[in-house]
Motif scaffolding. Structure first.
Motif, PDB file in Angstrom:
ATOM      1  N   LEU A 156       0.831  -1.205   0.000  1.00  6.09           N
ATOM      2  CA  LEU A 156       0.000   0.000   0.000  1.00  6.09           C
ATOM      3  C   LEU A 156       0.865   1.254   0.000  1.00  6.09           C
ATOM      4  O   LEU A 156       0.546   2.244  -0.649  1.00  6.09           O
ATOM      5  N   LEU A 157       1.975   1.196   0.729  1.00  6.78           N
ATOM      6  CA  LEU A 157       2.863   2.355   0.815  1.00  6.78           C
ATOM      7  C   LEU A 157       3.518   2.674  -0.529  1.00  6.78           C
ATOM      8  O   LEU A 157       3.759   3.837  -0.846  1.00  6.78           O
ATOM      9  N   ILE A 158       3.777   1.638  -1.323  1.00  5.45           N
ATOM     10  CA  ILE A 158       4.375   1.861  -2.642  1.00  5.45           C
ATOM     11  C   ILE A 158       3.413   2.649  -3.533  1.00  5.45           C
ATOM     12  O   ILE A 158       3.812   3.573  -4.243  1.00  5.45           O
ATOM     13  N   ARG A 159       2.138   2.284  -3.468  1.00  2.00           N
ATOM     14  CA  ARG A 159       1.134   2.928  -4.323  1.00  2.00           C
ATOM     15  C   ARG A 159       0.654   4.263  -3.748  1.00  2.00           C
ATOM     16  O   ARG A 159       0.516   5.244  -4.471  1.00  2.00           O
ATOM     17  N   TYR A 160       0.386   4.298  -2.452  1.00  2.00           N
ATOM     18  CA  TYR A 160      -0.106   5.521  -1.811  1.00  2.00           C
ATOM     19  C   TYR A 160       0.929   5.960  -0.781  1.00  2.00           C
ATOM     20  O   TYR A 160       1.017   5.380   0.294  1.00  2.00           O
ATOM     21  N   GLN A 161       1.708   6.942  -1.128  1.00  3.43           N
ATOM     22  CA  GLN A 161       2.808   7.357  -0.265  1.00  3.43           C
ATOM     23  C   GLN A 161       2.289   8.304   0.815  1.00  3.43           C
ATOM     24  O   GLN A 161       2.494   9.518   0.778  1.00  3.43           O
ATOM     25  N   VAL A 162       1.620   7.696   1.783  1.00  6.13           N
ATOM     26  CA  VAL A 162       0.998   8.444   2.875  1.00  6.13           C
ATOM     27  C   VAL A 162       1.362   7.796   4.204  1.00  6.13           C
ATOM     28  O   VAL A 162       1.903   6.681   4.246  1.00  6.13           O
ATOM     29  N   LYS A 163       1.064   8.487   5.298  1.00  7.08           N
ATOM     30  CA  LYS A 163       1.268   7.910   6.630  1.00  7.08           C
ATOM     31  C   LYS A 163       0.181   6.866   6.881  1.00  7.08           C
ATOM     32  O   LYS A 163      -0.980   7.085   6.539  1.00  7.08           O
ATOM     33  N   PHE A 164       0.570   5.755   7.495  1.00 11.82           N
ATOM     34  CA  PHE A 164      -0.384   4.688   7.756  1.00 11.82           C
ATOM     35  C   PHE A 164      -0.650   4.540   9.245  1.00 11.82           C
ATOM     36  O   PHE A 164       0.250   4.723  10.068  1.00 11.82           O
ATOM     37  N   PRO A 165      -1.881   4.177   9.599  1.00 10.59           N
ATOM     38  CA  PRO A 165      -2.235   4.041  11.007  1.00 10.59           C
ATOM     39  C   PRO A 165      -1.734   2.731  11.593  1.00 10.59           C
ATOM     40  O   PRO A 165      -1.544   1.745  10.881  1.00 10.59           O
ATOM     41  N   ALA A 166      -1.549   2.721  12.897  1.00  9.64           N
ATOM     42  CA  ALA A 166      -1.235   1.469  13.578  1.00  9.64           C
ATOM     43  C   ALA A 166      -2.486   0.599  13.568  1.00  9.64           C
ATOM     44  O   ALA A 166      -3.607   1.099  13.602  1.00  9.64           O
ATOM     45  N   GLY A 167      -2.296  -0.689  13.488  1.00 10.54           N
ATOM     46  CA  GLY A 167      -3.441  -1.592  13.576  1.00 10.54           C
ATOM     47  C   GLY A 167      -4.011  -2.033  12.254  1.00 10.54           C
ATOM     48  O   GLY A 167      -4.983  -2.800  12.236  1.00 10.54           O
ATOM     49  N   TYR A 168      -3.424  -1.591  11.127  1.00 10.28           N
ATOM     50  CA  TYR A 168      -3.944  -2.052   9.837  1.00 10.28           C
ATOM     51  C   TYR A 168      -3.646  -3.533   9.654  1.00 10.28           C
ATOM     52  O   TYR A 168      -2.535  -4.018   9.892  1.00 10.28           O
ATOM     53  N   LYS A 169      -4.647  -4.279   9.196  1.00  8.39           N
ATOM     54  CA  LYS A 169      -4.487  -5.683   8.840  1.00  8.39           C
ATOM     55  C   LYS A 169      -5.267  -5.952   7.556  1.00  8.39           C
ATOM     56  O   LYS A 169      -6.339  -5.375   7.352  1.00  8.39           O
ATOM     57  N   ASP A 188      -9.398  16.149   3.386  1.00  7.89           N
ATOM     58  CA  ASP A 188      -8.900  17.026   4.455  1.00  7.89           C
ATOM     59  C   ASP A 188      -7.488  16.665   4.880  1.00  7.89           C
ATOM     60  O   ASP A 188      -6.714  17.534   5.289  1.00  7.89           O
ATOM     61  N   GLU A 189      -7.154  15.378   4.809  1.00  4.37           N
ATOM     62  CA  GLU A 189      -5.824  14.908   5.212  1.00  4.37           C
ATOM     63  C   GLU A 189      -5.286  13.949   4.149  1.00  4.37           C
ATOM     64  O   GLU A 189      -5.172  12.747   4.387  1.00  4.37           O
ATOM     65  N   PRO A 190      -4.954  14.473   2.973  1.00  3.32           N
ATOM     66  CA  PRO A 190      -4.571  13.601   1.850  1.00  3.32           C
ATOM     67  C   PRO A 190      -3.227  12.910   2.013  1.00  3.32           C
ATOM     68  O   PRO A 190      -2.889  12.040   1.210  1.00  3.32           O
ATOM     69  N   ASP A 191      -2.464  13.291   3.028  1.00  2.00           N
ATOM     70  CA  ASP A 191      -1.170  12.654   3.252  1.00  2.00           C
ATOM     71  C   ASP A 191      -1.230  11.563   4.319  1.00  2.00           C
ATOM     72  O   ASP A 191      -0.200  11.041   4.746  1.00  2.00           O
ATOM     73  N   THR A 192      -2.457  11.213   4.744  1.00  2.00           N
ATOM     74  CA  THR A 192      -2.625  10.234   5.825  1.00  2.00           C
ATOM     75  C   THR A 192      -3.730   9.245   5.482  1.00  2.00           C
ATOM     76  O   THR A 192      -4.801   9.641   5.037  1.00  2.00           O
ATOM     77  N   CYS A 232     -13.465  11.021   0.111  1.00  2.00           N
ATOM     78  CA  CYS A 232     -12.358  10.150   0.499  1.00  2.00           C
ATOM     79  C   CYS A 232     -12.164   9.048  -0.529  1.00  2.00           C
ATOM     80  O   CYS A 232     -13.077   8.725  -1.298  1.00  2.00           O
ATOM     81  N   LEU A 233     -10.977   8.500  -0.535  1.00  2.00           N
ATOM     82  CA  LEU A 233     -10.663   7.308  -1.304  1.00  2.00           C
ATOM     83  C   LEU A 233     -10.799   6.116  -0.371  1.00  2.00           C
ATOM     84  O   LEU A 233     -10.212   6.103   0.715  1.00  2.00           O
ATOM     85  N   VAL A 234     -11.579   5.126  -0.779  1.00  2.00           N
ATOM     86  CA  VAL A 234     -11.729   3.888  -0.007  1.00  2.00           C
ATOM     87  C   VAL A 234     -10.840   2.847  -0.674  1.00  2.00           C
ATOM     88  O   VAL A 234     -11.136   2.391  -1.784  1.00  2.00           O
ATOM     89  N   LEU A 235      -9.753   2.488  -0.032  1.00  2.00           N
ATOM     90  CA  LEU A 235      -8.778   1.594  -0.655  1.00  2.00           C
ATOM     91  C   LEU A 235      -9.303   0.162  -0.688  1.00  2.00           C
ATOM     92  O   LEU A 235      -9.862  -0.331   0.298  1.00  2.00           O
ATOM     93  N   ALA A 236      -9.106  -0.499  -1.819  1.00  2.00           N
ATOM     94  CA  ALA A 236      -9.653  -1.845  -2.020  1.00  2.00           C
ATOM     95  C   ALA A 236      -8.848  -2.586  -3.079  1.00  2.00           C
ATOM     96  O   ALA A 236      -8.053  -1.986  -3.820  1.00  2.00           O
ATOM     97  N   ASP A 237      -9.052  -3.895  -3.148  1.00  2.00           N
ATOM     98  CA  ASP A 237      -8.486  -4.673  -4.258  1.00  2.00           C
ATOM     99  C   ASP A 237      -9.507  -5.661  -4.825  1.00  2.00           C
ATOM    100  O   ASP A 237      -9.163  -6.523  -5.628  1.00  2.00           O
ATOM    101  N   GLY A 238     -10.761  -5.520  -4.427  1.00  2.00           N
ATOM    102  CA  GLY A 238     -11.826  -6.350  -4.961  1.00  2.00           C
ATOM    103  C   GLY A 238     -13.112  -6.091  -4.199  1.00  2.00           C
ATOM    104  O   GLY A 238     -13.104  -5.445  -3.141  1.00  2.00           O
ATOM    105  N   PHE A 239     -14.224  -6.569  -4.755  1.00  2.00           N
ATOM    106  CA  PHE A 239     -15.495  -6.480  -4.040  1.00  2.00           C
ATOM    107  C   PHE A 239     -16.367  -7.668  -4.429  1.00  2.00           C
ATOM    108  O   PHE A 239     -16.147  -8.319  -5.452  1.00  2.00           O
ATOM    109  N   TYR A 240     -17.345  -7.946  -3.586  1.00  2.00           N
ATOM    110  CA  TYR A 240     -18.229  -9.095  -3.785  1.00  2.00           C
ATOM    111  C   TYR A 240     -19.629  -8.650  -4.211  1.00  2.00           C
ATOM    112  O   TYR A 240     -20.122  -7.605  -3.783  1.00  2.00           O
TER     113      TYR A 240
END
Length: 229
Positions: free
Chosen positions: A14-27, A44-48, A94-102
């Motif tokens: 995700l960091l390679i594609r979106y060069q932003v700060k990431f939150p703790a706890g992402y899984k 409002d916070e496009p870098d995070t 906002c951008l909702v990050l995803a790689d597929g949907f059902y």
């Protein structure tokens, strides 16, 4: 409609594609369902990147109890909805990050799940709106989001009949526009169109994905995205 989606990539990808700060706890999540937390990037916070609850709770709501009509926002009707119009007007995009949907095929009488992915990218973003609710007594802050939808294209329509909906998937160039606070509202809403059929694919997955919780445990396993048949 989009009520379930996936974001299975590791944080390093995700960091390679979106060069932003990431939150703790992402899984990674193989079956992201309403009320669970998805990863979003706001205007409002496009870098995070932030973790927010899927299913929008308006700031004026009495509680965080989810009304399932706020999982998605119909792009053609949004300016007539008191829940969503202020958000688009004030650029709570906002951008909702995803790689597929059902989506589920119910034409045969069974409920058969399919996973939709893109041929040109293995990571993408839905167009979304977000809101912040605050408890007037405890001060608790609850951030949540909804996914914009549009008329289903043929690829989605084969499973989910054409009169139904599909999420708005943004191109890479459109992602920046969706977060722009300089774009007029009509131009912003013009981005809400069906993704090109030739750039999408889908495949059957096991009906195990139908359950969001099994015996009190969230149903989130890599096996859920594996193709069958």
């Amino acid at each position: 409609m989009c009520a379930r989606y996936t974001l299975t990539k590791a944080q390093k990808d995700l960091l390679i594609r979106y060069q932003v700060k990431f939150p703790a706890g992402y899984k990674p999540n193989y079956n992201l369902a309403p009320t669970q937390k998805g990863l979003v990037i706001t205007a409002d916070e496009p870098d995070t990147a932030q973790l927010m609850h899927f299913g929008l709770v308006p700031y004026w709501a009495q509680s965080t109890k989810l009304d399932f009509s706020t999982l998605n926002a119909r792009s053609e009707e949004i300016m007539g909805k008191k829940t969503f119009a202020p958000l688009i007007t004030h650029r709570k995009t906002c951008l909702v990050l995803a790689d597929g949907f059902y989506e589920w095929d119910k034409k045969t009488g069974e409920t058969l799940p399919y996973r939709f992915v893109l041929k040109d990218r293995d990571l993408f973003a839905f167009a979304g709106l977000w809101s912040q609710w605050k408890d007037q007594f405890s001060g608790e802050v609850y951030r949540s989001f909804t996914i914009m939808t549009t008329q289903a294209n043929e690829t989605v329509g084969k499973v989910h009949a054409p009169k139904f909906r599909m999420p708005v998937i943004l191109s890479r160039e459109e992602e920046a526009l969706w977060l722009s606070k300089d774009l007029g509202t009509p131009d912003l809403l013009n981005l809400c169109k069906a993704y090109p059929d030739e750039l999408m694919d889908c495949y059957r997955v096991d009906k195990a994905v139908n359950a969001t919780v099994i015996k009190g445990v969230i149903n989130n396993r890599p096996e859920l995205i594996q193709a069958i048949n």
